[in-house]
Design an enzyme around this catalytic site. Structure first.
Site, mmCIF file in Angstrom:
data_model
loop_
_atom_site.group_PDB
_atom_site.id
_atom_site.type_symbol
_atom_site.label_atom_id
_atom_site.label_comp_id
_atom_site.label_asym_id
_atom_site.label_seq_id
_atom_site.Cartn_x
_atom_site.Cartn_y
_atom_site.Cartn_z
ATOM 1 N N PHE A 50 21.010 29.864 38.720
ATOM 2 C CA PHE A 50 22.164 30.555 38.743
ATOM 3 C C PHE A 50 22.122 31.960 38.121
ATOM 4 O O PHE A 50 22.286 31.912 36.827
ATOM 5 C CB PHE A 50 23.389 29.772 38.452
ATOM 6 C CG PHE A 50 24.796 30.417 38.503
ATOM 7 C CD1 PHE A 50 25.327 30.374 39.714
ATOM 8 C CD2 PHE A 50 25.311 31.164 37.495
ATOM 9 C CE1 PHE A 50 26.676 30.923 39.945
ATOM 10 C CE2 PHE A 50 26.841 31.887 37.696
ATOM 11 C CZ PHE A 50 27.460 31.563 38.898
ATOM 12 N N GLY A 51 21.455 33.060 38.765
ATOM 13 C CA GLY A 51 21.137 34.317 38.020
ATOM 14 C C GLY A 51 21.651 35.461 39.066
ATOM 15 O O GLY A 51 21.239 35.570 40.145
ATOM 16 N N PHE A 52 22.621 36.168 38.358
ATOM 17 C CA PHE A 52 23.426 37.300 38.926
ATOM 18 C C PHE A 52 23.591 38.186 37.963
ATOM 19 O O PHE A 52 23.639 38.152 36.801
ATOM 20 C CB PHE A 52 24.349 36.658 39.655
ATOM 21 C CG PHE A 52 24.583 35.730 40.769
ATOM 22 C CD1 PHE A 52 24.161 36.068 41.920
ATOM 23 C CD2 PHE A 52 24.382 34.321 40.360
ATOM 24 C CE1 PHE A 52 23.998 34.916 43.246
ATOM 25 C CE2 PHE A 52 24.393 33.480 41.322
ATOM 26 C CZ PHE A 52 24.174 33.818 42.732
ATOM 27 N N ASP B 299 19.119 11.226 32.512
ATOM 28 C CA ASP B 299 20.075 10.563 33.268
ATOM 29 C C ASP B 299 20.779 11.153 34.503
ATOM 30 O O ASP B 299 20.203 12.222 34.966
ATOM 31 C CB ASP B 299 21.049 10.312 32.055
ATOM 32 C CG ASP B 299 22.108 9.010 32.422
ATOM 33 O OD1 ASP B 299 21.786 8.525 33.447
ATOM 34 O OD2 ASP B 299 22.816 8.711 31.615
ATOM 35 N N GLN C 196 22.307 18.952 34.731
ATOM 36 C CA GLN C 196 21.758 20.161 35.376
ATOM 37 C C GLN C 196 21.156 20.885 34.183
ATOM 38 O O GLN C 196 21.439 21.019 33.008
ATOM 39 C CB GLN C 196 23.330 21.051 35.206
ATOM 40 C CG GLN C 196 23.050 22.606 35.407
ATOM 41 C CD GLN C 196 22.400 22.890 36.605
ATOM 42 O OE1 GLN C 196 22.248 22.319 37.393
ATOM 43 N NE2 GLN C 196 21.772 24.176 36.501
ATOM 44 N N HIS D 117 17.512 27.409 35.168
ATOM 45 C CA HIS D 117 16.097 28.006 35.360
ATOM 46 C C HIS D 117 15.512 28.567 34.085
ATOM 47 O O HIS D 117 16.213 28.826 33.208
ATOM 48 C CB HIS D 117 16.461 29.120 36.181
ATOM 49 C CG HIS D 117 17.361 30.172 35.799
ATOM 50 N ND1 HIS D 117 17.699 31.529 36.656
ATOM 51 C CD2 HIS D 117 18.101 30.294 34.711
ATOM 52 C CE1 HIS D 117 18.530 32.251 35.908
ATOM 53 N NE2 HIS D 117 18.950 31.559 34.784
ATOM 54 N N ASN D 118 14.110 28.440 33.945
ATOM 55 C CA ASN D 118 13.301 28.964 32.992
ATOM 56 C C ASN D 118 13.472 27.782 31.620
ATOM 57 O O ASN D 118 13.114 28.000 30.323
ATOM 58 C CB ASN D 118 13.804 30.303 32.401
ATOM 59 C CG ASN D 118 13.989 31.319 33.484
ATOM 60 O OD1 ASN D 118 13.166 31.311 34.503
ATOM 61 N ND2 ASN D 118 15.089 32.019 33.567
ATOM 62 N N SER E 24 17.019 29.220 30.479
ATOM 63 C CA SER E 24 15.932 29.863 29.339
ATOM 64 C C SER E 24 16.201 29.090 27.951
ATOM 65 O O SER E 24 15.625 29.650 27.026
ATOM 66 C CB SER E 24 16.303 31.431 29.078
ATOM 67 O OG SER E 24 15.959 31.832 30.217
ATOM 68 N N HIS F 52 19.076 30.322 26.418
ATOM 69 C CA HIS F 52 18.386 31.190 25.321
ATOM 70 C C HIS F 52 18.367 30.496 24.113
ATOM 71 O O HIS F 52 18.030 31.159 23.250
ATOM 72 C CB HIS F 52 18.647 32.721 25.297
ATOM 73 C CG HIS F 52 18.370 33.447 26.555
ATOM 74 N ND1 HIS F 52 19.363 33.605 27.517
ATOM 75 C CD2 HIS F 52 17.240 34.011 27.023
ATOM 76 C CE1 HIS F 52 18.835 34.413 28.417
ATOM 77 N NE2 HIS F 52 17.513 34.395 28.288
#
Length: 285
Positions: free
Chosen positions: A137-139, A187, A191, A194-195, A213, A231
């Site tokens: 989910f990158g926008f 489990d 979710q 990404h990264n 991240s 992050h």
């Protein structure tokens, strides 16, 4: 079959069943053995069936896939071009193994699992409905106020002896590859953004959400519904109580809990004081 495959692939599978004994035209160059299925680079314009039935299980394979003869691809499963399946791999019905996905020896892929842009190690178990390797989910919002998608071009790498629960999602990487270390157990309904990098021997309980991240060390345990901000870095040998939320780096091993997550004893004191202050008489004991 029609519920999980495009009509064109279904037609290709039906054609393959009727043409199993007929070699494809133009199959004179670059022929290699793929566990009982011949793959050929056909001349342009020559008629060819790209997907063929697999002898062990009833699923269908692309001719450019490399599958060990001992692998089982069950009926309704599809293996795309460039995929590599090792010895004694089992791919359950309805599963899709995308292009260039690799699966290590003795790994079991459950029903309706979707694998794309990823590699899975040896002796892993991926339970029903899990999705690995889809875009994260990158926008971002550009100067004109339009929401634009950030490129998601890298892979998700799953180590050896990893178990991933039903309907869990592991996104592919954008600026670094998403990685899950050896012997980590995850489990259902988790979710992983990404990264994200997760170390070895971690335990991640149901409904955990790890934002993009984030970095987890080795032997990290996350209770149910733990949330980890993007992050954030968590050192090895940290345990987080259920429903905790990590909003900043955790640099010392130990037990943590609360929102935001703090050392467990501090969280217990906060909880006790809150209960005392909330009493109707307002008197602190």
């Amino acid at each position: 079959m029609a519920a999980i495959l495009p009509r064109t692939v279904c037609r290709a599978a039906e054609a393959a069943l009727s043409l199993r004994s007929v070699p494809p035209r133009g199959a004179g160059h670059h022929v290699r053995s793929l566990g009982g299925v011949s793959a050929a680079c056909c001349k342009a314009g020559a008629a060819s069936v790209e997907f063929v039935p697999w002898h062990n299980g009833g699923g269908i394979l692309h001719r450019a896939a490399s599958v060990d003869p001992t692998a089982v691809v069950e009926a309704g499963a599809v293996v795309h071009s460039g995929a590599v399946l090792g010895k004694e791999v089992v791919v359950g019905s309805g599963a899709v193994v995308g292009p260039s996905v690799s699966i290590g020896n003795s790994t079991r892929i459950g029903y309706n699992v979707v694998l794309s842009n990823c590699s899975v190690g040896e002796f892993c178990t991926i339970h029903n409905g899990a999705c690995i390797g889809q875009d994260g989910f990158g926008f971002f919002v550009d100067e004109d106020g339009q929401v634009k998608k950030k490129p998601q071009m890298l892979y998700a790498r799953i180590g050896d002896h990893v178990e991933i629960g039903a309907n869990t999602c592991v996104d592919r990487g954008s600026w670094r590859e998403t990685m899950i270390g050896d012997h980590t157990k995850i489990d259902n309904l988790v979710q992983i953004g990404h990264n994200v990098v997760i170390g070895k021997c971690c335990m991640i309980c149901g409904q955990v959400g790890i934002a993009g991240s984030a970095t987890l060390g080795d032997y990290v345990t996350l209770g149910g519904r733990v949330a980890i901000r993007d992050h954030v870095s968590i050192v090895s040998k940290v345990r987080l109580a259920a429903n905790s939320s990590v909003t900043k780096d955790i640099q010392k091993p130990g037990d943590y809990g609360g929102f935001p997550a703090v050392p467990i004893n501090e969280w217990r004191r906060q909880t006790a004081n809150l209960r005392l202050f909330s009493k109707k008489d307002g008197v602190k004991r």
